[in-house]
Each structure stands twice: as C-alpha cells, then as structure tokens.
Motif scaffolding. Sequence first.
Motif, PDB file in Angstrom:
ATOM      1  N   LYS A 172       0.828  -1.214   0.000  1.00 44.93           N
ATOM      2  CA  LYS A 172       0.000   0.000   0.000  1.00 44.93           C
ATOM      3  C   LYS A 172       0.858   1.258   0.000  1.00 44.93           C
ATOM      4  O   LYS A 172       0.433   2.315  -0.485  1.00 44.93           O
ATOM      5  N   ALA A 173       2.076   1.137   0.543  1.00 45.23           N
ATOM      6  CA  ALA A 173       2.998   2.280   0.567  1.00 45.23           C
ATOM      7  C   ALA A 173       3.775   2.422  -0.739  1.00 45.23           C
ATOM      8  O   ALA A 173       4.641   3.294  -0.848  1.00 45.23           O
ATOM      9  N   GLY A 174       3.500   1.560  -1.711  1.00 52.23           N
ATOM     10  CA  GLY A 174       4.090   1.692  -3.034  1.00 52.23           C
ATOM     11  C   GLY A 174       5.169   0.701  -3.379  1.00 52.23           C
ATOM     12  O   GLY A 174       5.680   0.703  -4.507  1.00 52.23           O
ATOM     13  N   ALA A 175       5.550  -0.171  -2.440  1.00 44.28           N
ATOM     14  CA  ALA A 175       6.623  -1.125  -2.706  1.00 44.28           C
ATOM     15  C   ALA A 175       6.132  -2.295  -3.548  1.00 44.28           C
ATOM     16  O   ALA A 175       4.953  -2.673  -3.501  1.00 44.28           O
ATOM     17  N   THR A 176       7.052  -2.876  -4.293  1.00 43.47           N
ATOM     18  CA  THR A 176       6.844  -4.170  -4.916  1.00 43.47           C
ATOM     19  C   THR A 176       7.336  -5.211  -3.933  1.00 43.47           C
ATOM     20  O   THR A 176       8.422  -5.069  -3.378  1.00 43.47           O
ATOM     21  N   VAL A 177       6.537  -6.254  -3.693  1.00 40.01           N
ATOM     22  CA  VAL A 177       6.819  -7.138  -2.566  1.00 40.01           C
ATOM     23  C   VAL A 177       6.927  -8.593  -3.007  1.00 40.01           C
ATOM     24  O   VAL A 177       6.042  -9.110  -3.697  1.00 40.01           O
ATOM     25  N   ALA A 178       8.011  -9.247  -2.596  1.00 47.11           N
ATOM     26  CA  ALA A 178       8.153 -10.691  -2.744  1.00 47.11           C
ATOM     27  C   ALA A 178       7.715 -11.352  -1.443  1.00 47.11           C
ATOM     28  O   ALA A 178       8.113 -10.922  -0.357  1.00 47.11           O
ATOM     29  N   LEU A 179       6.883 -12.368  -1.559  1.00 48.42           N
ATOM     30  CA  LEU A 179       6.296 -13.054  -0.412  1.00 48.42           C
ATOM     31  C   LEU A 179       6.926 -14.432  -0.270  1.00 48.42           C
ATOM     32  O   LEU A 179       6.819 -15.261  -1.170  1.00 48.42           O
ATOM     33  N   ALA A 180       7.562 -14.693   0.862  1.00 47.15           N
ATOM     34  CA  ALA A 180       8.212 -15.988   1.083  1.00 47.15           C
ATOM     35  C   ALA A 180       7.553 -16.701   2.255  1.00 47.15           C
ATOM     36  O   ALA A 180       7.445 -16.147   3.349  1.00 47.15           O
ATOM     37  N   ALA A 181       7.098 -17.927   2.016  1.00 46.64           N
ATOM     38  CA  ALA A 181       6.508 -18.762   3.063  1.00 46.64           C
ATOM     39  C   ALA A 181       6.295 -20.150   2.472  1.00 46.64           C
ATOM     40  O   ALA A 181       6.463 -20.365   1.265  1.00 46.64           O
ATOM     41  N   ARG A 182       5.894 -21.071   3.325  1.00 52.23           N
ATOM     42  CA  ARG A 182       5.649 -22.433   2.848  1.00 52.23           C
ATOM     43  C   ARG A 182       4.239 -22.601   2.280  1.00 52.23           C
ATOM     44  O   ARG A 182       4.018 -23.402   1.379  1.00 52.23           O
ATOM     45  N   ARG A 183       3.276 -21.847   2.785  1.00 50.86           N
ATOM     46  CA  ARG A 183       1.878 -22.025   2.383  1.00 50.86           C
ATOM     47  C   ARG A 183       1.544 -21.103   1.218  1.00 50.86           C
ATOM     48  O   ARG A 183       1.057 -19.993   1.385  1.00 50.86           O
ATOM     49  N   THR A 184       1.817 -21.588   0.025  1.00 52.52           N
ATOM     50  CA  THR A 184       1.669 -20.729  -1.151  1.00 52.52           C
ATOM     51  C   THR A 184       0.221 -20.396  -1.469  1.00 52.52           C
ATOM     52  O   THR A 184      -0.043 -19.377  -2.108  1.00 52.52           O
ATOM     53  N   ASP A 185      -0.728 -21.225  -1.030  1.00 55.13           N
ATOM     54  CA  ASP A 185      -2.123 -20.886  -1.281  1.00 55.13           C
ATOM     55  C   ASP A 185      -2.492 -19.580  -0.601  1.00 55.13           C
ATOM     56  O   ASP A 185      -3.188 -18.729  -1.170  1.00 55.13           O
ATOM     57  N   ARG A 186      -1.984 -19.377   0.609  1.00 49.66           N
ATOM     58  CA  ARG A 186      -2.231 -18.124   1.321  1.00 49.66           C
ATOM     59  C   ARG A 186      -1.497 -16.959   0.672  1.00 49.66           C
ATOM     60  O   ARG A 186      -2.001 -15.831   0.633  1.00 49.66           O
ATOM     61  N   LEU A 187      -0.308 -17.212   0.170  1.00 46.08           N
ATOM     62  CA  LEU A 187       0.433 -16.159  -0.507  1.00 46.08           C
ATOM     63  C   LEU A 187      -0.269 -15.729  -1.781  1.00 46.08           C
ATOM     64  O   LEU A 187      -0.330 -14.527  -2.095  1.00 46.08           O
ATOM     65  N   GLU A 188      -0.796 -16.680  -2.517  1.00 44.23           N
ATOM     66  CA  GLU A 188      -1.532 -16.356  -3.742  1.00 44.23           C
ATOM     67  C   GLU A 188      -2.762 -15.509  -3.430  1.00 44.23           C
ATOM     68  O   GLU A 188      -3.081 -14.555  -4.151  1.00 44.23           O
TER      69      GLU A 188
END
Length: 245
Positions: free
Chosen positions: A29-45
């Motif tokens: 929301k502050a304008g950054a492009t964000v990479a999401l790292a975790a094991r549960r990819t369904d939640r990341l999607e």
Amino acid sequence: MNHPLKDQVALVTGASSGIGRATALALSKAGATVALAARRTDRLEELAAQAPGEMLVLETDVADHQQVREAVARTVERFGALDVLVNNAGLMLNSPIHGADITEWTRMVGTNLLGSMYTVHAALPHLLASKGTVVQISSTAGRTASATSGVYAATKSGINAFSEALRQEVTEQGVRVVVVEPGFVSTELTTHITEPAIQAMAKDMAAAMRTLDPEDIAEAVLYAVSQPAHVAVNEILVRPTDQAR
C-alpha cells in the motif's frame, strides 16, 4: 495517496499469516513491490490477489539455506533489486525444558534464528548495493525470558545479538538494521504450541488483555523503513498497554 516506498523492492518472510501478511500488505500500500516468502503458497496467492501492487509468490522454508538463496535470487531477477528485507518467519513451541521434545528446539532454532541468518546472508550483497534496510522481527521474549519459553526466548535473544553485530558491520555502508520487538500479538503463533496446558495458558493470557493486532506491528515496520536515508530507527519495542512484562 502517499507512496513513500515507490520504486522500492521488499522481501517478507513468513508472509502467509499474522505480522508477515500485514507487513507485506502495508508495504504494498505504501508503493513497494513485494516478494512473499513462506511455505503455504495458497495463502500467498490469496494475498497477492488482494494487494494493490505487484507481488511475487515464493514457496520457501527459511530453515533451508538453499531455498532462501533461491528466493532472494528470484526476487532480484524479477524486480532488479532488493531494498527492504523483513525477517518475520518464526515458530513458538513453548514447553518446559525438563522432558522437552528437543526436535521442537531444533525446529525453532532452524526457523527463527538460522532462517533469519540465512536470509540476511543471501540478501546482504543486494542490500549493500541498494543501501537498503533489514527489519528483524524479534519479541519481548528476546529481552526477558520466562518459564516454558526458554528456547523460543533464546532464538529471539540470538536475533537481537546477531542484528546488533550486523548493524555495526554495515551501518557505515548505508544499510539500516531495525529490530522490532512485539509483545502479545493476536496471531496464530500460540497455536503452534503442542503442550495443551501451555497453549491454554497462552489463550488465557490473550483473553485477559487487549492484544496487539498484526497491523500494529506492520505500522511500526512501515514507520522505520519510510524514514529518510540518514535516519536509522534501530529498535522498536511495542507492547499491548495491558501487558505488564
């Protein structure tokens, strides 16, 4: 709308829930492009679909140094740089030391402490290039240990010590190191506890106070990383008003 992190690239570990999820969304929301790292990819999607900005989903177990290296490499390959690292992935498997299942100790050390170290090690060349910021999510347990939290507290104390050493090594090269120490936050962290009596105690503690929300910690992170480059907010301690220790 104010976008203080426009053109910034962030990597958030443990982004599938709680503080990590809230922080990733706040950075977006502050304008950054964000990479999401975790094991549960369904939640990341699911998170990536809700975010206002572009996000990259990375299936990552931070206790595996090779997976961490790949996550950092994919982030830089996709977005061209790395400006902010938020080390948030963690487990809390509290139990008495006597008679403990030491495989739980190994899991906590591997995820909370080594995972944080692995991610810093992999990301640091890129953060030195961008004069970026490392945010380490620690805990009040890193300051004051209590019965049944010995190993969890040890991992958080370790994060604090590692972060201070890192700060001294890189601050004159323009890299900022921020340690955020939350008190009791309403997340799924206490559900990791396998000892029924201790899990019940944690639930009772939460019910007895106005706990923090993950968004409260995300706001603290956003405050630190949004400061001018010459301002380093090195430590933020955030407790619920009702939490005495």
